[in-house]
Design a protein around this motif. Sequence first.
Motif, PDB file in Angstrom:
ATOM      1  N   SER A   1      -6.289   4.167   0.405  1.00  0.00           N
ATOM      2  CA  SER A   1      -4.872   3.937   0.663  1.00  0.00           C
ATOM      3  C   SER A   1      -4.632   3.375   2.058  1.00  0.00           C
ATOM      4  N   ASN A   2      -3.544   2.654   2.211  1.00  0.00           N
ATOM      5  CA  ASN A   2      -3.093   2.126   3.498  1.00  0.00           C
ATOM      6  C   ASN A   2      -4.179   1.347   4.233  1.00  0.00           C
ATOM      7  N   SER A   3      -4.982   0.587   3.489  1.00  0.00           N
ATOM      8  CA  SER A   3      -6.075  -0.213   4.076  1.00  0.00           C
ATOM      9  C   SER A   3      -7.001   0.633   4.940  1.00  0.00           C
ATOM     10  N   ALA A   4      -7.120   1.890   4.602  1.00  0.00           N
ATOM     11  CA  ALA A   4      -7.942   2.860   5.333  1.00  0.00           C
ATOM     12  C   ALA A   4      -7.500   3.010   6.784  1.00  0.00           C
ATOM     13  N   ALA A   5      -6.229   2.729   7.062  1.00  0.00           N
ATOM     14  CA  ALA A   5      -5.722   2.798   8.431  1.00  0.00           C
ATOM     15  C   ALA A   5      -5.158   4.169   8.788  1.00  0.00           C
ATOM     16  N   THR A   6      -4.901   5.003   7.793  1.00  0.00           N
ATOM     17  CA  THR A   6      -4.347   6.324   8.057  1.00  0.00           C
ATOM     18  C   THR A   6      -5.482   7.326   8.196  1.00  0.00           C
TER      19      THR A   6
ATOM     20  N   VAL B   1     -12.093   6.077  -8.669  1.00  0.00           N
ATOM     21  CA  VAL B   1     -10.823   6.116  -7.947  1.00  0.00           C
ATOM     22  C   VAL B   1     -10.431   4.689  -7.614  1.00  0.00           C
ATOM     23  N   VAL B   2      -9.242   4.275  -8.018  1.00  0.00           N
ATOM     24  CA  VAL B   2      -8.769   2.920  -7.713  1.00  0.00           C
ATOM     25  C   VAL B   2      -7.247   2.899  -7.815  1.00  0.00           C
ATOM     26  N   GLY B   3      -6.646   2.099  -6.956  1.00  0.00           N
ATOM     27  CA  GLY B   3      -5.205   1.869  -7.031  1.00  0.00           C
ATOM     28  C   GLY B   3      -4.954   0.435  -7.454  1.00  0.00           C
ATOM     29  N   ILE B   4      -4.070   0.238  -8.407  1.00  0.00           N
ATOM     30  CA  ILE B   4      -3.788  -1.101  -8.916  1.00  0.00           C
ATOM     31  C   ILE B   4      -2.300  -1.363  -8.767  1.00  0.00           C
TER      32      ILE B   4
END
Length: 87
Positions: free
Chosen positions: A52-57, A31-34
């Motif tokens: 996602s979202n710098s793990a802030a959500t 799993v990766v987002g580019i």
Amino acid sequence: MILASSAHWSLPPSLPALIAAAERLAADFFVVGIDRHTDGKETRIGEITHCSNSAATPVTPSEAEILASQLMFTGITQEQWEAFFDV
């Protein structure tokens, strides 16, 4: 994913290069987002993330975060991942 142009925007001519670059960079990850950027002529790679979202959500429900972590780190198949997340 279905991509299409509209009256307000069009797909960039460099789309094949954007996709190819992301596929090469993501090949070793489950799993990766580019992030990819283009002005229509040049392609740039931005951030590469694994959450996602710098793990802030927060993940809701909270039990889902534990289950997702267990699934991700126990060597599940792509089919199991897609079934769990209803992809």
